[in-house]
Motif scaffolding. Sequence first.
Motif, short mmCIF file in Angstrom:
data_model
loop_
_atom_site.label_atom_id
_atom_site.label_comp_id
_atom_site.label_asym_id
_atom_site.label_seq_id
_atom_site.Cartn_x
_atom_site.Cartn_y
_atom_site.Cartn_z
N THR A 102 0.86 -1.18 0.00
CA THR A 102 0.00 0.00 0.00
C THR A 102 0.90 1.23 0.00
O THR A 102 2.04 1.20 0.49
N HIS A 103 0.37 2.32 -0.59
CA HIS A 103 1.17 3.54 -0.73
C HIS A 103 0.49 4.71 -0.03
O HIS A 103 -0.74 4.78 0.07
N ASN A 104 1.33 5.58 0.45
CA ASN A 104 0.87 6.83 1.05
C ASN A 104 -0.14 6.61 2.17
O ASN A 104 -1.18 7.29 2.24
N SER A 105 0.16 5.66 3.01
CA SER A 105 -0.68 5.49 4.20
C SER A 105 -0.38 6.65 5.14
O SER A 105 0.76 6.87 5.55
N ASP A 119 4.95 4.16 2.74
CA ASP A 119 4.73 3.07 1.79
C ASP A 119 5.05 1.76 2.53
O ASP A 119 6.09 1.65 3.20
N ILE A 120 4.16 0.78 2.39
CA ILE A 120 4.33 -0.51 3.07
C ILE A 120 4.33 -1.61 2.01
O ILE A 120 3.42 -1.66 1.17
N ALA A 121 5.35 -2.49 2.06
CA ALA A 121 5.46 -3.53 1.03
C ALA A 121 5.93 -4.83 1.65
O ALA A 121 6.71 -4.84 2.61
N PRO A 122 5.47 -5.98 1.13
CA PRO A 122 5.93 -7.29 1.62
C PRO A 122 7.36 -7.57 1.16
O PRO A 122 7.79 -7.08 0.11
N LEU A 123 8.06 -8.37 1.96
CA LEU A 123 9.40 -8.84 1.60
C LEU A 123 9.40 -10.36 1.52
O LEU A 123 8.46 -11.02 1.98
N SER A 124 10.44 -10.89 0.93
CA SER A 124 10.55 -12.35 0.85
C SER A 124 10.67 -12.94 2.24
O SER A 124 11.13 -12.30 3.19
N ARG A 125 10.28 -14.22 2.36
CA ARG A 125 10.24 -14.88 3.66
C ARG A 125 11.64 -14.95 4.28
O ARG A 125 12.60 -15.33 3.62
N GLY A 126 11.71 -14.53 5.52
CA GLY A 126 12.98 -14.55 6.24
C GLY A 126 13.74 -13.25 6.18
O GLY A 126 14.82 -13.15 6.76
N SER A 127 13.19 -12.23 5.50
CA SER A 127 13.90 -10.96 5.37
C SER A 127 13.80 -10.10 6.62
O SER A 127 14.61 -9.18 6.81
N GLY A 128 12.78 -10.34 7.45
CA GLY A 128 12.64 -9.55 8.67
C GLY A 128 11.94 -8.23 8.41
O GLY A 128 10.88 -8.18 7.78
N THR A 135 8.66 2.51 4.12
CA THR A 135 9.43 3.65 3.64
C THR A 135 8.68 4.94 3.98
O THR A 135 7.49 5.09 3.63
N LEU A 136 9.35 5.86 4.65
CA LEU A 136 8.82 7.19 4.93
C LEU A 136 9.02 8.03 3.68
O LEU A 136 10.16 8.29 3.27
N ARG A 189 2.67 5.33 14.11
CA ARG A 189 1.77 4.26 14.56
C ARG A 189 0.40 4.39 13.91
O ARG A 189 -0.21 3.39 13.49
N LEU A 190 -0.09 5.62 13.81
CA LEU A 190 -1.40 5.83 13.18
C LEU A 190 -1.35 5.46 11.70
O LEU A 190 -2.31 4.89 11.15
N ALA A 191 -0.24 5.80 11.02
CA ALA A 191 -0.11 5.46 9.60
C ALA A 191 -0.09 3.95 9.41
O ALA A 191 -0.71 3.43 8.46
N MET A 192 0.61 3.24 10.28
CA MET A 192 0.64 1.78 10.19
C MET A 192 -0.74 1.20 10.49
O MET A 192 -1.19 0.25 9.82
N GLN A 193 -1.40 1.76 11.46
CA GLN A 193 -2.73 1.26 11.82
C GLN A 193 -3.70 1.43 10.66
O GLN A 193 -4.58 0.58 10.43
N ALA A 194 -3.54 2.49 9.88
CA ALA A 194 -4.41 2.72 8.73
C ALA A 194 -4.01 1.86 7.54
O ALA A 194 -4.87 1.39 6.78
N GLY A 195 -2.72 1.63 7.36
CA GLY A 195 -2.27 1.00 6.13
C GLY A 195 -2.22 -0.52 6.17
O GLY A 195 -2.53 -1.19 5.16
N ILE A 196 -1.85 -1.11 7.30
CA ILE A 196 -1.65 -2.55 7.35
C ILE A 196 -2.91 -3.35 6.98
O ILE A 196 -2.82 -4.35 6.23
N PRO A 197 -4.12 -2.98 7.46
CA PRO A 197 -5.30 -3.77 7.07
C PRO A 197 -5.51 -3.83 5.55
O PRO A 197 -6.12 -4.77 5.05
N GLN A 198 -5.00 -2.83 4.80
CA GLN A 198 -5.14 -2.85 3.34
C GLN A 198 -4.13 -3.78 2.68
O GLN A 198 -4.21 -4.03 1.47
N CYS A 199 -3.19 -4.30 3.46
CA CYS A 199 -2.11 -5.13 2.90
C CYS A 199 -2.38 -6.63 3.03
O CYS A 199 -1.48 -7.45 2.79
N GLU A 200 -3.61 -6.99 3.39
CA GLU A 200 -4.00 -8.40 3.53
C GLU A 200 -3.07 -9.15 4.49
O GLU A 200 -2.27 -9.99 4.06
#
Length: 663
Positions: A458-461, A481-490, A533-534, A554-565
């Motif tokens: 998701t972008h611009n959360s 901006d919030i994006a998934p990484l490959s498994r084990g990347s942390g 990414t900020l 924290r508020l930006a993460m709270q808004a954006g993470i539910p959109q990232c499945e």
Amino acid sequence: MARQCNIALIGSYNSGKTTLLDSILRLTQTINGKASSLLDSSPEARDRHMGTEINVAYAHWGELEVTLLDCPGSVELLQETLNALIGVDMAIVVCEPLSDRAFTLTPLFKCLDDWQIPHILFVNKMERSHDSFMDILAAYRQVSTRPLVPHQYPIWNGDDLLGYIDLVSEDAYHYHAGAAADLVPFPNALRTVEQAARAELLEALANYDDHLLEELLEDIAPPTSEIMADLRWELGADLIVPVFFGSAQTDYGVRPLLAALEREAPAAQETAARRQLAGDAPLAQVLKTFYLPQGGGKLSLVRVWQGTLTDGMSLNGVRIGGMYRALGHQLQSQNQATAGDIVLLARLEGIATGDTLSLDGQAAALPRAEQLKPVYALAITPTKRSDEVKLTTALQKLLEEDPALRWEHHGDTHEIILWGQGEIHLHIALDRLRRKYNLPMQTHLPRVPYKETIRRSTHNSHGRYKHQTGGHGQFGDVYLDIAPLSRGSGFQFAETIVGGVVPKQYIPGVEQGVREFLNHGPLGFPMVDLAVTLTNGSYHSVDSSEQAFRQAARLAMQAGIPQCEPQLLEPIMRVHVWVPKAFTAKVMQALTGRRGQVLGYDQKADWPGWEQIEAYLPQSEMHDFVVELRSITMGAGGFHWEFDHLQEVPEKLAAAILAAHSS
């Protein structure tokens, strides 16, 4: 002059080790009555009618002085046996006359052979045997890398065990309850089978004696003295394993066993010389640590390898606070111990099981026993909250007594987890906590440290934190901006701020706010394998602060993470299971039945007739895997594991986990 020898009694659970020790101590007039009441003196042993730790006794028979270490038979208490074996001169392996259970002794034989510890096999409960003696011998030969050679041959009358033939002297004896066996005429009906068994004995001895081999090739009957000398030398060099039999419950076969030990058991000095430990400087090793109940202090069971120890001497910078000889729980004070002795030393604080002891503490460390890895766990909490303060100290003492235990304060689940070798092992430990340290525990299964991750970006959360007070306010404004990484990347954090819209001094607050949110994701578990990414934001020259930007993040993460499945992840362990070959198929079926993925199997190196299976297994399926494995393999199978990776939880199972977690 008396010979000194330290002997470990080892064997599978219910093989009759302690019954054999009872018989030895009675026949040597060390005690009157049953030794088990003296040796299995701990409440944990009495409650379970089984040995739960090393018990010490001593006896004299003719010219032989022995210290006996009676080791627990339960596979869950194997560490006690391994720790004891590094300090003895030989072992008596006690077994039942069950050909189909011979494989259960493989781990013990393997340890004895790896350490080159002389040992004999005593087939107990022989009166219950449904197999011929030679069939029993053949079965146990399959699990020993040293040749098993018969020292005796049984005399039967139907199903009744009457006596034995000594294959060295070729004399026949009949047993008598409460008395020594009587010499009887040789039973000619057994001449053929006795000659075959004796030939096996002589041929095995001749493999290491050219003179005996020449005599056999020339059909010259070797003198008894030569056979005895070969037996003593080859046993002491761990080249052969003599086999005896009897019934410890009725003392049958115990007297000839003692007579053979007097003639053939290696002396303590021979063991020290073989290990190149024959100097004069004091040198010893700790085999076991005990803490007496009600604050009675610490005792260390020590094998003296070199020199002389005296009460009050300092070892490794610690002063000996008492020296004792043990007969079960009875302690006899003494002033010194010489090379070959096994004694108890008091108040060796800071000294652990396996440690090497010397005057200056600078001696080269003696080899330690294998440290078994834990396979079973319980989460524990003190019944009384006020006991939490003293729990750490009590656990430390518990682990000193029993190095097979582990404990941890889990970083994700915040539980205190006690690890061990099985359910019985942990319940013994919990009983000790309650009885010795007055620390009753409540237990439950450890929670699985599930994690969360995301499937999409998701972008611009946006997160804005604005709080006005009577003085300066609080203002922070960020876009992430919030994006998934490959498994084990942390977790990865970055910023692409341009023009100072978020001043540099506030960016660490943004990262801190993101990390705080990740500790507890929307599904209720820590989040991993994502990048944040900020990208943008704004600030107020007076009201902005690092704290304000932390809250905005924290508020930006709270808004954006539910959109990232968000999705649930479970830890997957890589397990290495070793079992007798006959059980490989059943164990692989058990693994797949637990959602495991079998990666392959092969012969287990240096374990004839055993195979090793490698598989992935979800941690949630591992809790009682050791129970099922031991049930399938009659207690013989083992495994170790390590964390390998995180994997998505199947959808139906995830729903059940989340429902249970939220309830």
